[in-house]
Enzyme design. Structure first.
Site, PDB file in Angstrom:
ATOM      1  N   ASP A   1       8.425   2.067  -4.429  1.00 52.78           N
ATOM      2  CA  ASP A   1       7.820   2.299  -5.738  1.00 52.78           C
ATOM      3  C   ASP A   1       6.394   2.831  -5.665  1.00 52.78           C
ATOM      4  O   ASP A   1       5.976   3.606  -6.536  1.00 52.78           O
ATOM      5  CB  ASP A   1       7.828   1.007  -6.559  1.00 52.78           C
TER       6      ASP A   1
ATOM      7  N   ASP B   1       2.967 -44.768   1.595  1.00 54.95           N
ATOM      8  CA  ASP B   1       3.945 -45.082   2.623  1.00 54.95           C
ATOM      9  C   ASP B   1       4.260 -43.778   3.370  1.00 54.95           C
ATOM     10  O   ASP B   1       3.585 -42.758   3.163  1.00 54.95           O
ATOM     11  CB  ASP B   1       5.199 -45.724   2.031  1.00 54.95           C
TER      12      ASP B   1
ATOM     13  N   ARG C   1       8.165  -1.594   3.447  1.00 60.90           N
ATOM     14  CA  ARG C   1       9.241  -1.595   2.449  1.00 60.90           C
ATOM     15  C   ARG C   1       9.867  -0.212   2.431  1.00 60.90           C
ATOM     16  O   ARG C   1       9.164   0.802   2.276  1.00 60.90           O
ATOM     17  CB  ARG C   1       8.706  -1.952   1.057  1.00 60.90           C
TER      18      ARG C   1
ATOM     19  N   SER D   1       0.849  -1.200   0.000  1.00 61.90           N
ATOM     20  CA  SER D   1       0.000   0.000   0.000  1.00 61.90           C
ATOM     21  C   SER D   1       0.878   1.241   0.000  1.00 61.90           C
ATOM     22  O   SER D   1       1.899   1.275   0.711  1.00 61.90           O
ATOM     23  CB  SER D   1      -0.887   0.041   1.258  1.00 61.90           C
TER      24      SER D   1
ATOM     25  N   ASP E   1      11.359  -5.153 -12.480  1.00 55.58           N
ATOM     26  CA  ASP E   1      12.729  -4.665 -12.462  1.00 55.58           C
ATOM     27  C   ASP E   1      13.710  -5.731 -12.948  1.00 55.58           C
ATOM     28  O   ASP E   1      14.746  -5.406 -13.534  1.00 55.58           O
ATOM     29  CB  ASP E   1      13.110  -4.198 -11.054  1.00 55.58           C
TER      30      ASP E   1
END
Length: 437
Positions: A56, A392, A88, A21, A196
């Site tokens: 970004d 198994d 971020r 966000s 990128d």
């Protein structure tokens, strides 16, 4: 059987959804409007990891304000957010000034006086380069911890793999993590950034769209598995194409990447549900280069397409798949259909099989046969099929992966309990949470 999966340092074993966000929107009366909307999400609309994006998604001129917004909003409402919070920050492998700015933003967000840090689980670093750059990012987080008296390693670190250098660094992780000269054990997620990455690789496609980068996704998933981390795919930017997004999550899960970047609440819901076991089991028919889901008509599983045809000719059958035509007797047709059909079990089926195997194993039996049967109808011709599969301990452990994901979700996302019980039923949920314990 001993667990052969690399141990994970963190409590979460899976991340299905990674929602970003903007941290500050210019021109709005409240520039933190998008943050306030995201932090209020609950249930299937809320991601496993929420990333206030001060890179970004936020204009460069708004990032200082964005860092302040993150601290303010998380301090106010972070305690009630059901997922993890990993902002971020800006970072760039070839720009010391940008790295310094990222450090300053982390210091603002983590300042205990702002009362947000107790609700923040870690930070996400974009634009990382080779392994030395990963160590610089780790050192920046360590500086923040030391500045504010936090325990070293208490903040997680995730990186976005956006260039060839970062992809090659995946090979070095196992050797570097755990050395006394770094805190790389704080690593949590490896997130692909295909946009990128495409730029870094100087890749060109006729339409200008992104290549699928299957190799990148595989390498990231492999690197995460080897180092005990979590792999997350990058953004799927055609936000109207929910079916394409769902197919991408299914494709990713087949290579061990059970998480994906989400750009909208609709994508979050899709990605939260997609890797979980299905609610209803169904049969798939291999028709040439495609696998097609059969229709459940109650008395039979029916195929009504034109890629496969079946007709009865006296006591024999003519089966046509594309240009391939075969004349078969009943036994041969049965085997052909068994080879062409594949069952996708639902949660109830999985739990039944696991309970049956656990009971046999506890009584001293090492392997048992599981039988699945169905009536299949193609062009009006019906055939009863049975498919036997040996179980198994290795089969059991492999089948546990989607159930372990469900158990991880159930433990870490109590806000989704009601929706999970609506999906599967309370009885199935109770049994699924007990399997393997």
């Amino acid at each position: 059987m001993a667990d052969t999966v690399t141990p994970r340092k963190h409590e979460r074993s899976f991340v299905r959804t990674f929602l970003t966000s903007p941290t500050a929107v210019k021109g709005e009366e409240d520039s933190a409007k998008m943050l306030r909307g995201a932090i209020g999400l609950r249930g299937m609309q809320a991601p496993d990891v929420w990333t206030p994006d001060n890179e970004d998604a936020t204009a460069p001129t708004m990032r200082d304000e964005g860092a302040e917004n993150v601290a303010e909003v998380v301090a106010e409402e972070g305690a009630d957010f059901p997922g993890e919070i990993h902002p971020r920050i800006v970072w760039r492998r070839d720009d010391a000034g940008t790295r310094y700015q990222g450090l300053q933003h982390m210091l603002r967000i983590a300042d205990p006086k702002k009362e947000a840090i107790e609700h923040i689980d870690g930070f996400v670093f974009p634009e990382v380069g080779d392994i030395d750059d990963w160590k610089k990012a780790d050192e920046a987080v360590t500086m923040v911890e030391n500045e504010y008296g936090l325990e070293e390693g208490s903040l997680k670190m995730s990186v976005i793999v956006e260039c060839a250098q970062a992809e090659l660094a995946l090979e070095d992780l196992r050797d570097e993590m755990g050395k006394p000269t770094n805190n790389l054990e704080r690593l949590f997620m490896l997130v692909d950034g295909e946009v990128d990455y495409t730029k870094d690789m100087r890749a060109i496609t006729p339409t200008g769209g992104l290549p699928p980068w299957v190799e990148l996704r595989h390498n990231t998933s492999r690197g995460a598995s080897a180092a005990g981390l979590i792999a997350v795919d990058g953004p799927y930017d055609d936000i109207r194409d929910i079916e394409g997004y769902r197919n991408r999550t299914i494709e990713n899960s087949a290579m061990g990447m059970n998480g994906i970047w989400s750009l909208t609440p609709d994508q979050v819901v899709t990605a939260n549900k997609s890797p979980l076991p299905p609610v209803e089991g169904y049969w798939l028919l291999e028709a040439g280069d495609r696998k097609i889901e059969l229709d459940d008509e109650g008395d039979a599983w029916t195929y009504a397409g034109d890629r496969v045809t079946l007709e009865e000719t006296g006591d024999r059958y003519r089966l046509t798949v594309g240009d391939d035509r075969k004349e078969l007797d009943e036994d041969e047709l049965h085997q052909e259909l068994v080879d062409m059909l594949e069952y996708v079990p639902n949660m109830d089926d999985m739990v039944d099989s696991m309970e049956e195997f656990e009971e046999a194993r506890d009584s001293g039996i090492g392997a048992i046969a599981m039988t699945r049967d169905a009536t299949v109808r193609i062009d009006g011709v019906e055939m009863e099929i049975e498919d036997d599969r040996m179980w198994d301990e290795a089969t059991y452990e492999a089948a546990m992966t989607p159930v372990k994901l469900f158990q991880d979700v159930y433990e870490n996302r109590p806000d989704q309990h009601e929706e999970l019980e609506e999906m599967y039923g309370a009885n199935v949920v109770d049994r699924a949470t007990e399997i393997g314990s």
